[in-house]
Structure formats: structure tokens, C-alpha cells
Design a protein around this motif. Structure first.
Motif, PDB file in Angstrom:
ATOM      1  N   UNK A 138       0.866  -1.179   0.000  1.00 61.22           N
ATOM      2  CA  UNK A 138       0.000   0.000   0.000  1.00 61.22           C
ATOM      3  C   UNK A 138       0.905   1.232   0.000  1.00 61.22           C
ATOM      4  N   UNK A 139       0.977   1.906  -1.122  1.00 68.55           N
ATOM      5  CA  UNK A 139       1.894   3.040  -1.286  1.00 68.55           C
ATOM      6  C   UNK A 139       1.129   4.347  -1.154  1.00 68.55           C
ATOM      7  N   UNK A 140       1.628   5.210  -0.276  1.00 69.22           N
ATOM      8  CA  UNK A 140       1.065   6.558  -0.132  1.00 69.22           C
ATOM      9  C   UNK A 140       1.837   7.500  -1.043  1.00 69.22           C
ATOM     10  N   UNK A 141       1.116   8.224  -1.882  1.00 69.25           N
ATOM     11  CA  UNK A 141       1.745   9.108  -2.861  1.00 69.25           C
ATOM     12  C   UNK A 141       1.734  10.571  -2.425  1.00 69.25           C
ATOM     13  N   UNK A 142       0.972  10.901  -1.419  1.00 73.77           N
ATOM     14  CA  UNK A 142       0.913  12.279  -0.961  1.00 73.77           C
ATOM     15  C   UNK A 142       0.217  12.372   0.374  1.00 73.77           C
ATOM     16  N   UNK A 143       0.399  13.484   1.061  1.00 69.63           N
ATOM     17  CA  UNK A 143      -0.178  13.679   2.386  1.00 69.63           C
ATOM     18  C   UNK A 143      -1.697  13.578   2.347  1.00 69.63           C
ATOM     19  N   UNK A 144      -2.239  12.642   3.124  1.00 66.07           N
ATOM     20  CA  UNK A 144      -3.678  12.478   3.214  1.00 66.07           C
ATOM     21  C   UNK A 144      -4.323  11.816   2.021  1.00 66.07           C
ATOM     22  N   UNK A 145      -3.557  11.450   1.019  1.00 65.05           N
ATOM     23  CA  UNK A 145      -4.117  10.797  -0.168  1.00 65.05           C
ATOM     24  C   UNK A 145      -4.311   9.303   0.095  1.00 65.05           C
ATOM     25  N   UNK A 146      -5.373   8.755  -0.466  1.00 69.14           N
ATOM     26  CA  UNK A 146      -5.645   7.331  -0.314  1.00 69.14           C
ATOM     27  C   UNK A 146      -4.465   6.517  -0.829  1.00 69.14           C
ATOM     28  N   UNK A 147      -4.139   5.450  -0.127  1.00 72.44           N
ATOM     29  CA  UNK A 147      -3.048   4.585  -0.549  1.00 72.44           C
ATOM     30  C   UNK A 147      -3.448   3.766  -1.758  1.00 72.44           C
ATOM     31  N   UNK A 170       7.368  11.170   0.245  1.00 75.32           N
ATOM     32  CA  UNK A 170       6.529  10.338  -0.617  1.00 75.32           C
ATOM     33  C   UNK A 170       7.253  10.064  -1.930  1.00 75.32           C
ATOM     34  N   UNK A 171       6.937   8.918  -2.564  1.00 71.29           N
ATOM     35  CA  UNK A 171       6.027   7.844  -2.143  1.00 71.29           C
ATOM     36  C   UNK A 171       6.596   7.092  -0.946  1.00 71.29           C
ATOM     37  N   UNK A 172       5.694   6.537  -0.162  1.00 74.50           N
ATOM     38  CA  UNK A 172       6.120   5.928   1.100  1.00 74.50           C
ATOM     39  C   UNK A 172       5.219   4.755   1.454  1.00 74.50           C
ATOM     40  N   UNK A 173       5.799   3.786   2.126  1.00 70.88           N
ATOM     41  CA  UNK A 173       5.045   2.650   2.646  1.00 70.88           C
ATOM     42  C   UNK A 173       5.039   2.762   4.171  1.00 70.88           C
ATOM     43  N   UNK A 174       3.867   2.986   4.742  1.00 75.84           N
ATOM     44  CA  UNK A 174       3.742   3.145   6.182  1.00 75.84           C
ATOM     45  C   UNK A 174       3.593   1.785   6.863  1.00 75.84           C
ATOM     46  N   UNK A 175       3.332   1.843   8.170  1.00 77.78           N
ATOM     47  CA  UNK A 175       3.149   0.622   8.950  1.00 77.78           C
ATOM     48  C   UNK A 175       4.387   0.281   9.763  1.00 77.78           C
ATOM     49  N   UNK A 176       4.196   0.036  11.070  1.00 74.89           N
ATOM     50  CA  UNK A 176       5.332  -0.334  11.913  1.00 74.89           C
ATOM     51  C   UNK A 176       4.947  -1.312  13.021  1.00 74.89           C
ATOM     52  N   UNK A 219      10.098   5.318  -0.070  1.00 72.05           N
ATOM     53  CA  UNK A 219      10.548   5.558   1.296  1.00 72.05           C
ATOM     54  C   UNK A 219       9.943   4.548   2.275  1.00 72.05           C
ATOM     55  N   UNK A 220      10.735   4.249   3.302  1.00 73.48           N
ATOM     56  CA  UNK A 220      10.274   3.424   4.415  1.00 73.48           C
ATOM     57  C   UNK A 220       9.602   4.308   5.467  1.00 73.48           C
ATOM     58  N   UNK A 221       9.008   3.663   6.461  1.00 73.34           N
ATOM     59  CA  UNK A 221       8.495   4.364   7.641  1.00 73.34           C
ATOM     60  C   UNK A 221       9.019   3.666   8.884  1.00 73.34           C
ATOM     61  N   UNK A 222       9.747   4.406   9.697  1.00 69.71           N
ATOM     62  CA  UNK A 222      10.347   3.872  10.922  1.00 69.71           C
ATOM     63  C   UNK A 222      11.211   2.647  10.655  1.00 69.71           C
ATOM     64  N   UNK A 223      11.769   2.566   9.437  1.00 64.70           N
ATOM     65  CA  UNK A 223      12.621   1.442   9.038  1.00 64.70           C
ATOM     66  C   UNK A 223      11.905   0.102   9.172  1.00 64.70           C
ATOM     67  N   UNK A 224      10.562   0.123   9.038  1.00 62.15           N
ATOM     68  CA  UNK A 224       9.763  -1.106   9.115  1.00 62.15           C
ATOM     69  C   UNK A 224       8.910  -1.281   7.862  1.00 62.15           C
ATOM     70  N   UNK A 225       7.966  -0.356   7.629  1.00 61.06           N
ATOM     71  CA  UNK A 225       7.101  -0.413   6.440  1.00 61.06           C
ATOM     72  C   UNK A 225       6.365  -1.742   6.325  1.00 61.06           C
TER      73      UNK A 225
END
Length: 475
Positions: free
Chosen positions: A108-117, A158-164, A235-241
Motif C-alpha cells: 500500500x503506497x502513499x503518494x501524498x499527504x492524506x491521499x488514499x493509498x 513520498x512515495x512511502x510505505x507506512x506501517x510499523x 521511502x520506508x516508515x520507521x525502518x519497518x514499512x
């Protein structure tokens, strides 16, 4: 196929474990990316890369030609190093069908702030030295993911994969990794533990200098990403994604757990639940008979309440603007509920009136720096302590009158509840399995990975505590 058989010249009778053998291999400069080392003892074939952790490994004796186990002299075994031409290629060029090669999967890739993944096909590179690649089984949505997605407390990446906050199964390990093998069940860690830096060995902190909170969207080791999308880094998030079917983390940012633990439940210990329990036990050290006030009754706040209840707090006051949380809070130990929208006084006035001058401990679990000031005012003189756990969405600076501190109050920060993640989380897993702590009631929603945007909608609307997202490859 290229086959190599290499004979080591080592002093007769030398004993070494697999970790020491790896050093010998390096010295002989046999450096293939995926070296296969096989030992044949009679009819038994053993792959040394899949033995137990170093402390449990058998000891082997290396002779100039033969490789002996000390109890198997009847069967002189052979030492064989195998490699092939494909193994010598860079990891990024390997086929996804080979162990340790590039894997293509959904993320699930986020392309911008607040945009649907957007569900995208990404490439997940092989684990580099000291890294492991994990098949994510379950991942829960944390408020911190939402804050970062909205870019409310940090620069947008962004682009970023969230989740930790996740659980999974080790799919492959990189070089120099000795504590994990394929098939291990693990929790991901948004702060790691190298066990060798000044902070880790101090016994006073869980803020690892090498594997601390990562904010740049890259890996700790080389400041690069392990995700590619159409040839471009993600991009990663918290080095977890963990909002990806597979992810790569540093081996210090994962902890091995019992296979008896349900992965779809214990993923909450990867962040929120552990953070709340630890704030009550490790940071504040709540005492029996004390009074407590908790600002924000989400997953973290309710976990603080549970921790305070277990410690024997006599009164636990919950503060939240959502009246629907009142009943749920009682189940976790909250004795009094205050809705700021339903009172004519200030929150601190109500708390002081209920507790004869203020509580012993306050916990700010919202991420609102103005609420920290309210919490400080709600503490008693002399020894009142406020612990802040929330991630500020805006206005990260704290303003408080110095007189609050002159009269004995203290303000403490808490990251992951003060737990040393690799050292301490297994004990929390054991407590859960023994039903000494509860988490199941914190899970209000279960959704498939394809509905991840719905999970964000629920969290933004304040309609869930924890939403567990189940991957299609769930074990």
C-alpha cells in the motif's frame, strides 16, 4: 552450474561454532552472496545456515580435509561449499524465484499527504548484511501512522510505505545474521536494540544510538531503501514499512517470539500496547494505592490503565471527548470518566477536587502539547509526575509555568514505554499467553489488506481502537 569444493587448512583439533566458521570463510575470501555450506555425516545432511542460535549450536572440529562433529567420528563427514554463477550476481539482479532474491509483491503506497493509498506491485530487495526479510502476516494501524501520513509532525516523504506495528515470519536472512533463521516468528520494532552502544549497555535507556527512531525514510545501515516501484525508490516508515506483503528490517529491529503466540493478536505489542504498559510500569513506576489520570483513551491510554490497575492503583481517571469509550475504559481499570465537553469546570479543577489536590501520576496519550500543561496542573504538589507518550500533530514545543516544577512536579517522556525491545518483549508475550495481560478487546476491527484505506478512515474518524490488517499470505 559452477560447483566449488574448498578444503580449509586449519590446525588439527580446532573447535569452532558456526559464527566462528563464518569468520574463517571470510578470511578465505569465499564471498558469494548466497553461499551454501553443507555437511554430510553418514546418511544425515545438515545445512549449517539453519542451525540453532549460537548459544545452542553443537561444536564441530575442523581437520585439514574432513569436518567432524565430536560425537560422529564413526562417519567422517565432508565439508562442501556450493555456489553457482547466478549466486555471484548482485542481489538486485536475482530472480524472485530464488531464496534471498528480489521479491515482487503488493504494497500500500502513499503518494501524498492524506491521499488514499494505492495497491502497487513493488520489488523488495534481498536482505543486506545484518538484515532479515519478513513475510508480514498481520499489521495494525497506529495513530502515529496516520499522523505521518497526514504529514502533521514531520516533513513529507513520498512515495512511502507506512506501517510499523506488525508480526510476521522470517523469509530470508542476510549475511552476519545469527539469531534468526527462515520460519522464525517475529515482531517488528520501530526502535531497535543493538546491545552494544552506550545507551544499550547503560541499563538506563532504551534509546539505541545505532537503531533509534528512523525519520528519513531509509534503512539504518546504508541510508538507502529496500523498495523499488517502476525502478524508483520508495521511502520506508520507521525502518519497518509493514503495509507491504514483504519487508526488510535490520535484525536489531525485530524480536523472535514463541510460535504459540497468535500473530494476529500480538502484533499490538509491537507498539501501542507495550508502550502503554511500559509507561505505567517502567517510566512512572505506578505504586499500589496511588491515583492516576489518563488523557486520551485510545489503545495506548487503555494499556496505561491496564498497567496501573495491575499495579494496584486505587483510582484511575480517564479523560476523553468520546463518550462511547466510557464502558470500554471500565473494562481496563478506569474508575472515573471525564468528558471535557460535559463539564463547566476545567479538567484540572475536576481532577483536583476528586483527588484532594491532584493525582500522583498523569499520562498524556493524545499528542497534544497543550494537554501536557493541563496534565501538569492535574498532578499533586511535591511528587506529582506527568508522563507524555503521544506524538504531537502540531505545535511540538511545550510551554509550562516554572512554578509547576518548583513545587515538585516532574515531566517525563516515554518512548515505547521504556522497554528494551529485543530484551523485554518476549516477557510480555509470555504474560499475554498466560492471560496476565489482555489485548484482544483492544482490537475493534479486522480488515483484509485490500481495505487498508478503510482502516485509515476509521482511525481518522475516531471509530476504532486498533484495526488489524490481515495479509493475503497470512499463515
Amino acid at each position: 552450474m559452477l560447483m566449488l569444493i574448498h578444503k580449509l587448512s586449519i590446525k588439527h583439533g580446532t573447535y569452532m561454532n558456526v559464527s566462528q566458521l563464518s569468520s574463517v570463510i571470510d578470511q578465505t575470501r569465499i564471498k558469494f552472496r548466497h553461499l551454501s555450506l553443507e555437511v554430510s555425516v553418514g546418511q544425515l545432511n545438515v545445512n549449517l545456515l539453519h542451525l540453532l542460535p549460537p548459544t545452542q549450536q553443537p561444536r564441530w572440529r575442523l581437520l585439514p580435509i574432513f569436518f567432524h562433529h565430536k560425537n560422529t567420528d564413526r562417519y567422517p563427514p565432508s565439508l562442501t561449499f556450493k555456489s553457482n554463477e547466478e549466486s555471484m550476481l548482485p542481489a538486485t539482479t536475482k530472480s524472485s524465484s530464488n531464496p534471498g532474491g528480489v521479491i515482487k509483491c503488493k504494497a500500500a503506497v502513499a503518494w501524498g499527504a492524506g491521499e488514499a493509498m494505492v495497491m502497487e506491485d513493488v520489488e523488495v530487495s534481498a536482505p543486506q548484511p545484518s538484515e532479515i526479510r519478513i513475510k508480514v502476516v498481520s499489521t495494525s494501524l497506529c495513530r502515529s501512522d496516520v499522523t505521518a501520513w497526514l504529514s502533521q509532525a514531520q516533513p513529507p516523504l513520498f512515495p512511502r510505505i507506512f506501517g510499523h506495528e506488525a508480526s510476521g515470519i522470517v523469509e530470508s536472512v542476510g549475511q552476519e545474521v545469527t539469531e534468526f533463521v527462515e520460519g522464525d516468528h517475529v515482531l517488528t520494532l520501530f526502535i531497535g536494540e543493538c546491545m552494544s552502544c552506550r545507551q544499550c549497555i547503560s541499563g538506563r535507556s532504551n534509546i539505541c544510538q545505532r537503531l533509534g527512531l528512523e525519520r528519513k525514510g531509509v534503512m539504518h545501515s546504508d541510508q538507502k531503501t529496500r523498495f523499488l516501484l517502476r525502478g524508483k525508490p520508495v521511502y520506508h516508515y520507521c525502518a519497518v514499512s509493514s503495509f507491504s506483503e514483504y519487508t526488510v528490517v535490520h535484525s536489531g529491529c525485530a524480536v523472535k517470539i514463541s510460535k504459540a503466540a497468535p500473530l494476529e493478536k500480538v502484533c499490538l505489542l509491537s507498539c501501542g500496547t507495550a508502550a502503554g504498559l511500559g509507561a505505567a510500569w517502567n517510566v512512572a513506576d505506578v505504586s499500589k494505592g496511588s491515583t492516576v489520570a489518563i488523557f486520551g483513551l485510545g489503545t495506548v491510554g487503555l494499556s496505561v490503565a491496564q498497567g496501573a490497575k495491575i499495579r494496584g492503583a486505587s483510582r484511575i481517571i480517564g479523560v476523553d471527548t468520546n463518550p462511547e469509550k466510557n464502558e470500554k475504559a471500565k473494562a481496563f481499570g478506569v474508575t472515573d470518566f471525564i468528558n471535557p465537553n460535559d463539564i463547566d469546570e476545567t479538567v484540572q479543577q475536576v481532577i483536583k477536587r476528586l483527588t484532594d489536590g491532584g493525582v500522583d501520576y498523569c499520562f498524556e496519550c493524545i499528542g497534544d502539547t497543550e494537554m501536557i500543561n493541563t496534565a501538569l496542573h492535574s498532578c499533586c504538589d511535591g511528587w506529582g509526575m506527568t508522563v507524555t507518550l503521544g506524538v504531537p500533530k502540531t505545535k511540538p514545543d511545550i510551554t509550562a509555568h516554572y512554578g509547576l516544577f518548583l513545587t515538585g512536579r516532574t515531566l517525563k517522556g516515554s518512548l515505547f514505554g521504556g522497554w528494551k525491545p529485543k530484551s523485554d518483549l518476549p516477557s510480555l508475550i509470555d504474560m499475554y499467553l498466560k492471560e496476565e495481560i489482555k489485548m484482544d478487546d483492544l482490537i475493534t476491527h479486522n480488515l483484509p489488506f485490500t481495505d487498508i484505506n478503510k482502516a485509515f478512515d476509521l482511525m481518522v474518524a475516531g471509530n476504532c481502537l486498533r484495526c488489524v490488517i490481515h495479509m493475503p499470505n497470512e499463515a
